[in-house]
Structures are given as structure tokens and as C-alpha cells.
Design an enzyme around this catalytic site. Structure first.
Site, short mmCIF file in Angstrom:
data_model
loop_
_atom_site.label_atom_id
_atom_site.label_comp_id
_atom_site.label_asym_id
_atom_site.label_seq_id
_atom_site.Cartn_x
_atom_site.Cartn_y
_atom_site.Cartn_z
CE LYS A 205 -3.56 2.47 2.53
NZ LYS A 205 -4.42 2.59 3.72
CD GLU A 211 10.34 -5.53 6.35
OE1 GLU A 211 10.45 -5.60 7.59
OE2 GLU A 211 9.80 -4.55 5.77
N GLY A 264 -4.25 -2.07 5.49
CA GLY A 264 -3.54 -3.23 4.93
C GLY A 264 -4.18 -4.55 5.34
NE ARG A 265 -5.32 -3.69 11.51
CZ ARG A 265 -4.62 -2.55 11.53
NH1 ARG A 265 -3.46 -2.47 10.91
NH2 ARG A 265 -5.10 -1.48 12.18
CD GLU A 350 -0.52 -4.15 11.61
OE1 GLU A 350 0.67 -4.45 11.49
OE2 GLU A 350 -1.29 -4.01 10.62
CG HIS A 381 -0.47 -35.09 18.79
ND1 HIS A 381 -0.67 -36.28 19.46
CD2 HIS A 381 -1.54 -34.94 17.96
CE1 HIS A 381 -1.80 -36.84 19.05
NE2 HIS A 381 -2.35 -36.05 18.14
CE LYS A 483 6.50 -0.57 9.18
NZ LYS A 483 5.31 -0.16 8.38
O1 F6P Z 1 4.30 -2.65 9.52
C1 F6P Z 1 3.00 -2.99 9.54
C2 F6P Z 1 2.35 -2.74 8.20
O2 F6P Z 1 2.26 -1.40 7.93
C3 F6P Z 1 1.00 -3.40 8.11
O3 F6P Z 1 -0.03 -2.63 8.64
C4 F6P Z 1 0.88 -3.64 6.63
O4 F6P Z 1 -0.09 -4.60 6.34
C5 F6P Z 1 2.29 -4.09 6.29
O5 F6P Z 1 3.13 -3.34 7.16
C6 F6P Z 1 2.70 -3.87 4.87
O6 F6P Z 1 2.56 -2.53 4.52
P1 F6P Z 1 2.56 -2.10 2.96
O7 F6P Z 1 1.40 -2.78 2.32
O8 F6P Z 1 2.45 -0.61 2.97
O9 F6P Z 1 3.87 -2.57 2.37
#
Ligand code: F6P
Length: 494
Positions: A205, A211, A264-265, A350, A381, A483
Site C-alpha cells: 500500500k 522488506e 492493509g490488514r 495490529e 500433540h 522501522k
Molecule cells: O508494519 C505494519 C504494516 O504497515 C502493516 O499494517 C501492513 O499490512 C504491512 O506493514 C505492509 O505494509 P505495505 O502494504 O504498505 O507494504
């Protein structure tokens, strides 16, 4: 933000009554009056039944929780969310994930169609082209592999859909998920993947997540070095930041928008779900959207007492805040739900992992539980020993599907017997300090519609619980410091 002067929810008479009820239940633990709801604790919707018969929540306490929900105006807040009001006040945004899955978004919020319509049409066109064999690589090869590069909300939803419904996808397609910055996922992928037959979706987003950008640039370098292929034929971006995607080399024509009004979630219902729509095919993905919409209609229409997401939320608040259960164990008795926990963890933790009200006032009660668990039969288990005889208070939700493995009915029957036995065993105490409160979620079947309904139910349970706690479920300010520090360390390292 100015200091929140509103009284904390915990000052209300409804709240105080619940504190007294919880104390009585804890006092009676182990006595003959071992207080549970007993029969008549079910609520059903969209092929899903929630059963709280074994929960340590009496009918009186459930009634008191429903009064608290009314006093917290959860219906007004729900309607405001569906109507597109600014319910995410810290970021001054709406939360319109329901519009992403709505049959006709305009019915919900005038104007939202301008964003949802073109995005959905583009997803459908890409999915249909792929399934018709019309999506070709630069060399004319038919595309067979879909690579999603994204993390958190830009990963979990699609991963769950592809895993849970994967048997419905045509066998010739493979889907791959690259999330953390570890590099091993990229390494293994590059060993097996033929770039000529692959499409890459950079899903972010913000398009600022380190990452995702690191994985994307490494894979794009590998892609460009492997064969003289054109990026526009193989690379797409799903983002609210088309300019940043262009800097990575992905042309605007290959960017699908992520509206700012979806978190995002909560975002797999829109363009973030592209890998799932491509892998599963549009009809399956569309059915999943419809399942979510069916649960939206139930949540909007059903009275609180018969509202399944509200019932889930009330049990969550009761266990976490009043019965002081620090965690919620979700144990799924269907391997198609192997990815459900990760998705549910981000959703709840979150969203509701907050210790201040929406107005910034520190709360004096527990909010979100630690969500953990996994596949129930495997859990038996590993960690069920602790659940049965440990010293903890555990809220446990067992998810079962009446029609588990079709290929091997005997296995499905055996699994159902295990789940039934464990519900009974987990609700019994062997003395000692710990105790369990067991809830059951039964799905008649696990198909695109019921999975959509289940996920939408959990989303609404999370937002409803937040409104009872007086917190904002739509932001995640707590993730920013890590971050920032990582960026500082990175900049000092170079
Ligand atoms: O760090 C958490 C977060 O911002 C989440 O809320 C989100 O789903 C994820 O990182 C990825 O964010 P993006 O879609 O902006 O890369």
C-alpha cells in the site's frame, strides 16, 4: 491530539456489573456451580455457527455484555463505518473494506465506485486473460507462475485464500509468496522459477516497506539478468503510491490502486487480492467477495443478540478484559485453514493491540488478547498439555468444517471425532490454577463463500470489540519506531 476527556468505558455501570459477574464466575470455578452458558448459546449466519455452550460466560453475563455494547453505541459506529464516515480518526480516514467486496459499492458510499469499479474490472480482466492462456510473457510463453512480493496485510489474506481454496485452482498454475527480507524465499524461488513464465506482483500500500522493496529489487535484478524480457509483460504493482512503483520500473499501466480508505490488514478484498484472483480464477475470487458481503449484510441487519460478529466480539472482550485470559487460542480442525491463524493474528493484534483510547487516554483494562494456535489436531500433540493442565486461563476457539477431506471421508470422520473429544476434554478441569473457556465455530462447508463470510465475521468482531474498548482499530502507530530504527541502523551501516 488533545487529551481525551471522555470517561473511560470502564467507568460505566454496565462495565462495573460485568466486573462483578466475572469475579463471581472466578470464585465459583471448580465448584458444582461451575458457571458456563450451557445450551442455547449459539448464533448462526452465512453457513457458520458460533457455539458458546462450553464458554465460561453465563446467559446473564452475555446479556450484560450486550447492554455494554449498546451503551458503547456499537451499532451507530458500525453504521458510520459502512457509510464511509471518518472512523479512523488518528489518520482522518474512512474504513471501507466492505465496499471493496460489495456487489454494488455505490449503494454503500456514493463516489466510491470510481475507485472500486476500475480496479475490480482490471483484476477480472487479468485473471480471465491468465486463465484463457492469453497472458503471455515477452517471449510468448504462457504464464504459469504468480509471485506475490508483499508482507503483513499485503501477504496474509492472499496467502490464506490461495492455500484454503487452492484445490479449486487449475493445476497448471503455481503461486509463490515472498514476504520477509531474509532472502531465503528469493533464493529458493530463483532456483526453481522460469522468469519467462512468471508474473510478479509487488504488493505494498505504502510502497515504502523495506522488506518488500528489497525483495522486489533483488528479484527484478535476477529477472532482468536471466533473460531479455520486458518488465511491462511480467511485473505489476498493487499500491497507493504509483510514483514509487514507477521508480522501481513498473509502468503506471501495470499499477492497481490501493485506496487510502482501506487498511492493509483489511485489504485482500481489493487489488491486494490480485495474486489470489489470478491463481484461483475470477469466479472463485468473486464468490469469496460475495461471502464477505453476505456477512456484511448480516452484521448490518441482525439485532445485536443474533449478530454473529458481535457475539464473537463480546466473547473476546469478556475473556480478555473481564476473565483476564491473556490469550486467545484459535485451533482449526481443517488443514485448509493452516494459514488462517497468521491472518487472524495480524487482524486482531495490529488492530486492537492498543493501550490508549482513540483520544489518546491510557486505558485501565486489558484490550486485545495474544492470538495464537494453529491446526488443532497438530496442537493436540504439542501445546494441549498446557491447555489441559497448565496454570493459565485460556480462551479457546475450535474451528471445524462439517465437510473436511472429501477424498478420504474416513479421515474427515476421524478428525471430527478428535475435535469433538477435545472440546469436551479442554472444557474439563483437573484442578490446579488454570482453566479454559471453550468456544466452537462450525462451518457447514469450506468454500469461497463461507471463507469470505468467516473472514468478514472476524473483521467485524475486531472492530466491534475495539468500539467497546474505545480504541481505534484502524491505525498501527506502534510499528513505526522499529522501522525508523532499522532505517537509521541501515543508513549508519553504509
Ligand atoms: O508494519 C505494519 C504494516 O504497515 C502493516 O499494517 C501492513 O499490512 C504491512 O506493514 C505492509 O505494509 P505495505 O502494504 O504498505 O507494504
Amino acid at each position: 491530539m488533545t487529551a481525551d476527556t471522555n470517561p473511560l468505558p470502564s467507568t460505566s455501570p454496565e462495565w462495573k456489573r460485568l466486573v462483578a459477574m466475572a469475579a463471581e464466575i472466578q470464585r465459583e470455578l471448580g465448584s458444582d456451580r461451575d458457571l458456563r452458558h450451557g445450551p442455547g448459546a449459539s448464533v448462526s449466519a452465512c453457513g457458520i455457527e458460533f457455539d458458546g455452550e462450553l464458554a465460561r460466560l453465563t446467559p446473564e453475563a452475555l446479556g450484560a455484555l450486550q447492554s455494554l455494547a449498546r451503551a458503547r453505541n456499537v451499532e451507530r459506529q458500525r453504521d458510520a463505518m459502512f457509510a464511509g464516515s471518518i472512523v479512523n480518526r488518528s489518520e482522518q480516514r474512512s474504513a471501507l473494506h466492505s465496499a471493496l467486496r460489495a456487489e454494488d459499492p455505490t449503494q454503500r458510499v456514493p463516489g466510491v465506485e470510481r475507485q472500486v469499479g476500475p480496479m475490480r474490472d482490471r483484476m477480472r480482466a487479468l485473471a480471465e486473460a491468465l486463465h484463457a492462456g492469453a497472458m503471455r510473457g515477452s517471449d510468448g510463453d504462457v504464464i504459469t507462475d504468480i509471485v506475490n512480493i508483499g508482507i503483513g496485510g499485503s501477504d496474509f489474506g492472499s496467502r490464506l485464500l490461495c492455500d484454503a481454496l487452492g484445490d479449486l485452482a487449475p493445476v497448471r498454475f503455481r503461486v509463490h509468496f515472498v514476504s520477509g527480507v531474509d532472502g531465503l524465499q528469493v533464493e529458493r524461488l530463483c532456483r526453481s522459477l522460469d522468469p519467462r513464465r512468471a508474473v510478479f506482483i509487488v504488493s505494498s500500500k505504502s510502497f515504502s516497506t523495506v522488506e518488500t522493496l528489497t525483495n522486489a529489487s533483488t528479484l527484478m535484478q535476477w529477472f532482468s539478468a536471466s533473460a531479455p524480457l520486458r518488465v511491462p509483460d511480467h511485473w505489476f504493482a498493487v499500491t497507493g503510491n504509483a510514483r514509487a512503483a514507477a521508480q522501481l520500473g513498473i509502468p503506471e499501466a501495470n499499477v492497481l490502486d490501493v485506496p487510502e480508505w482501506v487498511g492493509g490488514r483489511f485489504s485482500a478484498w481489493g487489488s491486494v487480492g490480485l495474486p489470489a484472483a489470478l491463481f484461483l480464477g475470477w469466479p472463485v475470487y468473486r464468490e469469496w467477495l460475495s461471502g464477505g458481503t453476505a456477512m456484511d449484510e448480516h452484521h448490518r441487519q441482525a439485532p445485536l443478540e443474533q449478530n454473529l460478529p458481535v457475539r464473537l466480539a463480546l466473547h473476546n472482550v469478556w475473556h480478555s478484559t473481564f476473565l483476564d485470559c491473556p490469550s486467545q487460542c484459535i485451533a482449526s480442525y481443517d488443514n485448509r485453514l493452516a494459514e488462517f491463524l497468521s491472518w487472524a493474528q495480524q487482524l486482531e493484534m495490529e488492530s486492537n493491540g492498543k493501550s490508549v483510547t482513540e483520544g489518546g487516554r491510557p486505558v485501565d483494562y486489558a484490550t486485545a488478547p495474544i492470538v495464537w494456535g494453529g491446526l488443532g489436531n497438530d496442537g493436540q500433540h504439542t501445546y494441549y498439555q498446557l491447555l489441559r493442565q497448565g496454570t493459565r486461563r485460556n480462551a479457546i476457539t475450535l474451528i471445524t468444517v462439517d465437510t473436511a477431506s472429501r477424498a478420504y471421508p474416513a479421515h474427515a470422520t476421524a478428525l471430527a471425532h478428535q475435535a469433538q473429544a477435545q472440546a469436551e476434554a479442554l472444557s474439563k478441569r483437573d484442578g490446579g490454577a488454570g482453566y479454559n473457556s471453550v468456544m466452537r465455530l462450525r462451518l457447514r462447508d469450506l468454500d469461497p463463500r463461507s471463507l469470505g463470510a468467516l473472514m468478514a465475521a472476524f473483521e467485524h468482531a475486531t472492530t466491534t470489540a475495539a468500539w467497546i474498548w474505545g480504541i481505534n482499530p484502524f491505525d498501527q502507530p506502534g510499528v513505526e519506531l522499529g522501522k525508523k530504527l532499522a532505517a537509521q541502523i541501515q543508513s549508519q551501516a553504509v
